[in-house]
Motif scaffolding. Structure first.
Motif, mmCIF file in Angstrom:
data_model
loop_
_atom_site.group_PDB
_atom_site.id
_atom_site.type_symbol
_atom_site.label_atom_id
_atom_site.label_comp_id
_atom_site.label_asym_id
_atom_site.label_seq_id
_atom_site.Cartn_x
_atom_site.Cartn_y
_atom_site.Cartn_z
ATOM 1 N N ILE A 7 5.647 -14.106 4.228
ATOM 2 C CA ILE A 7 5.279 -13.454 5.267
ATOM 3 C C ILE A 7 4.166 -13.705 5.769
ATOM 4 O O ILE A 7 2.988 -13.790 5.381
ATOM 5 N N PRO A 8 4.164 -13.948 7.310
ATOM 6 C CA PRO A 8 2.760 -14.426 7.769
ATOM 7 C C PRO A 8 1.570 -13.019 7.919
ATOM 8 O O PRO A 8 2.198 -11.908 7.970
ATOM 9 N N MET A 9 0.371 -13.290 7.714
ATOM 10 C CA MET A 9 -0.553 -12.379 7.520
ATOM 11 C C MET A 9 -0.641 -11.514 8.978
ATOM 12 O O MET A 9 -0.842 -12.314 9.878
ATOM 13 N N THR A 10 -0.671 -10.237 8.786
ATOM 14 C CA THR A 10 -0.922 -9.501 9.814
ATOM 15 C C THR A 10 -2.336 -9.511 10.343
ATOM 16 O O THR A 10 -3.256 -9.242 9.465
ATOM 17 N N ILE A 11 -2.881 -9.494 11.515
ATOM 18 C CA ILE A 11 -4.007 -9.610 12.150
ATOM 19 C C ILE A 11 -4.055 -8.312 13.056
ATOM 20 O O ILE A 11 -3.195 -8.095 13.845
ATOM 21 N N LEU A 12 -5.192 -7.419 12.998
ATOM 22 C CA LEU A 12 -5.726 -6.570 13.722
ATOM 23 C C LEU A 12 -6.732 -6.871 14.761
ATOM 24 O O LEU A 12 -7.764 -6.904 14.289
ATOM 25 N N LEU A 13 -6.182 -6.532 15.950
ATOM 26 C CA LEU A 13 -7.202 -6.797 17.004
ATOM 27 C C LEU A 13 -7.788 -5.300 17.388
ATOM 28 O O LEU A 13 -7.001 -4.541 17.938
ATOM 29 N N PRO A 58 1.623 -1.437 9.218
ATOM 30 C CA PRO A 58 1.288 -2.921 9.066
ATOM 31 C C PRO A 58 -0.135 -2.753 8.116
ATOM 32 O O PRO A 58 -0.876 -2.009 8.257
ATOM 33 N N LYS A 59 -0.359 -3.880 7.273
ATOM 34 C CA LYS A 59 -1.310 -4.059 6.075
ATOM 35 C C LYS A 59 -2.117 -5.327 6.795
ATOM 36 O O LYS A 59 -1.944 -6.252 6.106
ATOM 37 N N PRO A 60 -2.834 -5.293 7.804
ATOM 38 C CA PRO A 60 -3.720 -6.262 8.186
ATOM 39 C C PRO A 60 -4.577 -6.667 7.223
ATOM 40 O O PRO A 60 -5.141 -5.924 6.528
#
Length: 143
Positions: A7-13, A58-60
């Motif tokens: 699972i690709p890592m979630t990124i928070l902007l 989501p868990k960035p």
């Protein structure tokens, strides 16, 4: 031997400027970054998202953070997450127009992974995001 997480890592902007949000999305596309990108428009919104207990929230693990935002700015947001045991280990990259030494000192004292001045040209911005991708692709994160 660790098995790579499929699972690709979630990124928070965390960014309040719509043009900058679009530039980040464009830079992700140009760099073939398929990581999910979640946007919060200020520190308060970002904290609510990070502290959400909903199962599908989501868990960035990586945050791209602007400093100059309404309601709760980037430095105040950094102070808040560094004091929270659940959030303290998040990797935070500041992406800002602020070239003030005070902001840089405050950010590094709050353990940021990097401080990036928003480049004026799209080509330089795409190159900066490419470097970030290399960083988070190389790093190993605990489950």
């Amino acid at each position: 031997m660790s098995i790579p997480n499929p699972i690709p890592m979630t990124i928070l902007l965390v960014e309040d400027d719509e043009v900058d949000i679009m530039n980040v999305k464009r830079a992700f596309k140009k760099n073939n970054i398929s990581n999910p990108l979640v946007v919060a428009h200020n520190g308060i919104e970002a904290l609510a998202l990070l502290r959400s207990t909903e199962a599908d929230a989501p868990k960035p693990r990586i945050i791209l953070l602007d400093l100059n935002m309404p309601k709760m700015g980037g430095i105040e947001f950094l102070k808040e997450i560094r004091q929270d045991p659940e959030l303290a280990a998040l990797s935070v990259f500041v992406m800002t127009t602020s070239n003030e030494d005070g902001d840089k000192i405050d950010a590094f004292n709050l353990n940021v992974a990097g401080y990036i001045l928003k480049p004026l040209s799209m080509d330089r911005f795409i190159a900066a995001v490419s470097t970030l991708k290399s960083y988070w692709t190389l790093c190993e994160y605990p489950e």
